[in-house]
Design a protein around this motif. Structure first.
Motif, mmCIF file in Angstrom:
data_model
loop_
_atom_site.group_PDB
_atom_site.id
_atom_site.type_symbol
_atom_site.label_atom_id
_atom_site.label_comp_id
_atom_site.label_asym_id
_atom_site.label_seq_id
_atom_site.Cartn_x
_atom_site.Cartn_y
_atom_site.Cartn_z
ATOM 1 N N MET A 72 37.675 -58.375 -40.389
ATOM 2 C CA MET A 72 39.150 -58.607 -40.864
ATOM 3 C C MET A 72 38.890 -59.059 -42.094
ATOM 4 O O MET A 72 38.345 -60.271 -42.608
ATOM 5 N N LYS A 73 39.908 -58.780 -43.153
ATOM 6 C CA LYS A 73 39.902 -59.089 -44.473
ATOM 7 C C LYS A 73 40.809 -60.372 -44.745
ATOM 8 O O LYS A 73 41.904 -60.376 -43.922
ATOM 9 N N ILE A 74 40.513 -61.071 -45.665
ATOM 10 C CA ILE A 74 41.042 -62.178 -45.771
ATOM 11 C C ILE A 74 42.412 -61.827 -46.953
ATOM 12 O O ILE A 74 41.921 -60.966 -48.008
ATOM 13 N N PHE A 75 43.235 -62.422 -47.101
ATOM 14 C CA PHE A 75 44.461 -62.433 -48.095
ATOM 15 C C PHE A 75 45.159 -61.083 -47.758
ATOM 16 O O PHE A 75 44.615 -59.961 -47.805
ATOM 17 N N SER A 76 46.485 -61.351 -47.779
ATOM 18 C CA SER A 76 47.494 -60.093 -47.274
ATOM 19 C C SER A 76 48.010 -60.091 -48.957
ATOM 20 O O SER A 76 48.029 -60.500 -49.914
ATOM 21 N N VAL A 77 49.201 -59.014 -48.725
ATOM 22 C CA VAL A 77 49.813 -58.590 -49.738
ATOM 23 C C VAL A 77 50.814 -59.711 -50.350
ATOM 24 O O VAL A 77 51.170 -59.662 -51.661
ATOM 25 N N ALA A 78 51.241 -60.700 -49.581
ATOM 26 C CA ALA A 78 52.035 -61.626 -49.758
ATOM 27 C C ALA A 78 51.432 -62.808 -50.398
ATOM 28 O O ALA A 78 52.170 -63.672 -51.171
ATOM 29 N N GLN A 92 45.033 -52.923 -52.436
ATOM 30 C CA GLN A 92 46.362 -52.253 -52.224
ATOM 31 C C GLN A 92 47.406 -52.891 -53.019
ATOM 32 O O GLN A 92 47.195 -54.086 -53.191
ATOM 33 N N CYS A 93 48.427 -52.127 -53.286
ATOM 34 C CA CYS A 93 49.305 -52.602 -54.050
ATOM 35 C C CYS A 93 50.748 -52.059 -53.808
ATOM 36 O O CYS A 93 50.784 -50.909 -53.619
ATOM 37 N N ASP A 94 51.640 -52.938 -53.419
ATOM 38 C CA ASP A 94 52.916 -52.371 -52.935
ATOM 39 C C ASP A 94 54.082 -52.360 -54.221
ATOM 40 O O ASP A 94 54.159 -53.696 -54.867
ATOM 41 N N VAL A 119 37.056 -60.813 -48.814
ATOM 42 C CA VAL A 119 37.823 -61.342 -49.442
ATOM 43 C C VAL A 119 38.596 -60.206 -50.258
ATOM 44 O O VAL A 119 38.102 -59.707 -51.351
ATOM 45 N N ALA A 120 39.641 -59.620 -49.769
ATOM 46 C CA ALA A 120 40.341 -58.688 -50.323
ATOM 47 C C ALA A 120 41.285 -59.219 -51.488
ATOM 48 O O ALA A 120 41.738 -60.234 -51.520
ATOM 49 N N ASN A 121 41.556 -58.216 -52.236
ATOM 50 C CA ASN A 121 42.800 -58.213 -53.575
ATOM 51 C C ASN A 121 43.794 -57.179 -53.271
ATOM 52 O O ASN A 121 43.656 -56.234 -53.622
ATOM 53 N N ARG A 122 44.848 -57.891 -52.751
ATOM 54 C CA ARG A 122 46.091 -57.188 -52.507
ATOM 55 C C ARG A 122 47.312 -57.742 -53.142
ATOM 56 O O ARG A 122 47.288 -59.224 -53.216
#
Length: 703
Positions: A1-7, A201-203, A154-157
């Motif tokens: 499970m990756k850490i850090f969401s888009v928010a 990921q980028c929204d 540690v994801a970068n979104r």
């Protein structure tokens, strides 16, 4: 499970080009005191805000709500784009405040309508926004250094919100393509740098702002996946209050917020101090504050209503007269920060000041009937206002409810003790990082696998199981749930099965429940059939694990199936019993009650005749057929035999004679009764033998 969401990271890109200086055409009245204005005074002309002013005000409201509800770890980077980009703040926590952003916006100033439009473009700000998303925040850096072995988790979104006035849908697609190319380019640069992180990921949320009264050149479009790295959605909104409503909805969607409207708030009127009126105040907070409503489906009971746009709902709660202060303790299940929707209105200001002074307000659900239910409370802590969720059901601090009040009805025989043991066997414990599992599974996966094995067959009620109530089955039940079995474990399981076979041969009773059945319950053969079926069901659920589990199942199947000879004997035995029963029925139908009594008396006579040769008292000796510790018994002749009636006797007489004969064999007869003459026993016989005295019946001696 990756850490850090888009928010975690949001970049606001606001267009600062000359066309943003155009009027929004929504008039704002400056002179509202029309009744108190004197004669001859010319009223002030209404004014209208520019598109730039509307964009700045609405984006600041977005930031204010976010900072109120999430003061930490939800970051905003503000970018202004004209002939170049202007970054107004950084990802550092000290730069995350509306005061910093407003000061920077004041320095930027409004758009210059005389500037060359060809030199200005929103693309400068969008490129800067992608570059900003690649920068590492303080929290991301902390998590990466704390988890060096799993830094890839540690994801970068992030999210880009662009406020602009687009030319057409083609212009929007051109902006999306530009962002896609910039993301790919920045990811290549981040691959060889320690200060940058590639974007996973980028929204993109593009808000097209157009003046009121004009036809929009860009139309709404729901979220669409441009590539595996980019998703895009388009909102076409009129400037003014419509734009403010749209951003209010977006902030709720992006950060999982919900709305609560406090009704019937009593406030004194400004102009008439002796009168009061009721006002409503809308608050935004985290959605979990309404979790109990969503779970129970009581939104209609809580006064749920759809707002103007129809996309979001607000829960209505009624103001209760405040009778408490912060000193009193209330049982709360959660506390969530709040942010007023209209922070500058007088009702909102009065409510916040009232709460910041140390008062608490209880909120109840508006109901048409029944007693009121107080479900929430507003109170401040450390200068911040929280919406507390009160437990409106039974408190866990009170006595627990009776188990008969559970979901299963009035069930009182739950396996509570066994369930406590089950929880102890499956509790989680910390695992050191140096420990290694030969199977290569993670500790959490091993725990889930063990829990799944232990619950494949686990009856919850005592009356629904037999084997789990038997101590003899405990070794097999504890071993069969293991992932692998050793040869010793297989032998133990087989030994348990053989013990059960021995119990069946001895016809030992089983703990079969008689709940819901009449009489004494099933017969002994049926009890063992139920026990073997349940044991086979338990082992079958684990037989496919290994070959040794299958061997245990084969042993049970082999022990259940009897040899052909025994089955044939049982069939013949059952057939003879059936014939004897039929013959007995026929005979009983042809004879009367006198014949029955004569048969019983003759049978009893034969038993008594067989016991007549035993004329002496049986003493304890090795040759005795009875145990040595058993008391000696007397022969039948020493006890007055029952009177043998000639002819028919009653059933009571027959039963009394039989009980008398049986009791005479259980104890040694009193010596005086055995040696008596005419039911009289002479006293002092030893004196007569020693002194030669003549002892009379009254005990006096004579010479």
């Amino acid at each position: 499970m990756k850490i850090f969401s888009v928010a975690h990271k949001t970049v606001f890109v606001v267009d600062h080009c000359p066309y943003m200086a155009e009027s929004s055409r929504q008039q704002v009245e400056c002179d509202v005191l029309t009744k108190s204005r004197g004669q001859g005074v010319i009223p002030l002309a209404p004014v209208s805000k520019s598109l730039w002013t509307c964009a700045v005000e609405c984006s600041m409201e977005y930031c204010r709500i976010l900072y109120d509800v999430y003061p930490l770890h939800k970051l905003i980077n503000y970018v202004v784009s004209d002939s170049e980009f202007h970054i107004l703040n950084t990802w550092r926590q000290e730069d995350q405040s509306t005061h910093e952003l407003m000061s920077a916006l004041a320095a930027v100033g409004p758009p210059n309508p005389r500037e060359d439009p060809e030199c200005c473009s929103i693309l400068h700000g969008l490129v800067a926004a992608v570059e900003s998303l690649c920068k590492i925040t303080e929290l991301q850096h902390e998590r990466r250094t704390d988890m060096m072995d799993t830094a890839e988790r540690v994801a970068n979104r992030g999210r880009i919100i662009c406020l602009t006035n687009a030319k057409s849908d083609t212009h929007v697609r051109m902006l999306e393509d530009c962002i896609q190319e910039t993301i790919l380019e920045q990811n290549r640069l981040a691959a060889g740098s320690d200060r940058l992180m590639a974007i996973q990921q980028c929204d993109l949320v593009l808000v097209h702002i157009h003046p009121q009264g004009e036809e929009p050149l860009v139309y709404d479009r729901p979220k669409k996946e441009i590539s595996s790295l980019l998703t895009s959605e388009v909102h076409s909104v009129r400037a003014g209050r419509h734009l403010a409503t749209k951003l209010n909805i977006l902030v709720q969607q992006h950060y999982d917020l919900a709305s609560t409207t406090i009704t019937n708030i009593p406030m004194k009127e400004e102009q008439h101090a002796n009168t009061s009126a009721n006002y409503d105040v809308e608050l935004l907070h985290h959605r979990d504050a309404h979790m109990e409503f969503f779970k129970s489906g009581d939104l209609h009971m809580a006064g749920s209503s759809t707002r103007e746009n129809g996309l979001k709902e607000t829960i209505t709660l009624k103001w209760c007269t405040p009778r408490t202060n912060s000193i009193e303790l209330h049982y709360c299940t959660g506390a969530y920060r709040i942010s007023p929707t209209d922070v500058n209105s007088r009702p909102s200001s009065c409510l916040t000041n009232f709460l910041l002074n140390g008062r608490s307000v209880l909120l109840e659900q508006p109901r048409k009937s029944g007693s009121k239910v107080i479900s929430h409370m507003l109170s401040s802590h450390g200068g911040e206002i929280f919406l507390h969720v009160l437990n409106s059901n039974r408190s866990t601090l009170e006595d627990p409810p009776s188990i008969s009040e559970g979901c299963g009805g009035r069930v009182t025989d739950y396996r509570i003790t066994d369930f406590g043991e089950f929880m102890r066997e499956n509790r989680l414990t910390p695992v050191s990082e140096t420990s290694h599992d030969p199977s290569g599974k993670l500790p959490a996966e091993r725990a889930k696998s063990q829990l799944e094995r232990h619950t494949r067959y686990w009856p919850m009620i005592i009356s629904q199981t037999t084997i789990f109530n038997m101590q003899a089955v405990v070794p097999l039940a504890n071993l069969i749930v293991k992932e692998t079995l050793s040869e010793e474990d297989v032998l133990t399981c087989q030994k348990t099965v053989f013990n059960l076979v021995d119990m069946e041969r001895k016809n030992d009773p089983l703990p079969i429940s008689t709940v819901g059945s009449r009489g004494k319950g099933p017969k002994r053969d049926e009890q063992y059939r139920i026990m073997w079926n349940e044991l086979e069901t338990l082992v079958k659920t684990h037989a496919g694990a290994t070959d040794r589990h299958q061997r245990v199942l084969d042993c049970i199947v082999a022990c259940r199936s009897k040899p052909p000879e025994e089955e044939e004997k049982e069939k013949k035995k059952r057939g003879r019993k059936r014939e004897d029963k039929e013959d007995k029925t026929e005979k009983n139908g042809s004879k009367d009650a006198d014949d029955k009594s004569w048969q019983e008396s003759e049978r009893l006579k034969g038993l008594l005749d067989k016991e007549e040769p035993e004329t002496e008292v049986i003493k304890d000796s090795p040759d005795s057929p009875e145990p040595a510790n058993k008391k000696p018994r007397l022969s039948i002749e020493e006890v007055p035999p029952p009177e043998r009636a000639k002819g028919p006797v009653s059933l009571l007489t027959m039963w009394s004679n039989r009980i008398t004969a049986a009791n005479s064999r259980k104890h040694q007869e009193f010596m005086g009764r055995v040696s008596s003459v005419n039911n009289k026993f002479e006293l002092y016989q030893q004196l007569k033998e020693e002194n030669g005295m003549d002892v009379h019946e009254n005990g006096k001696s004579s010479r």
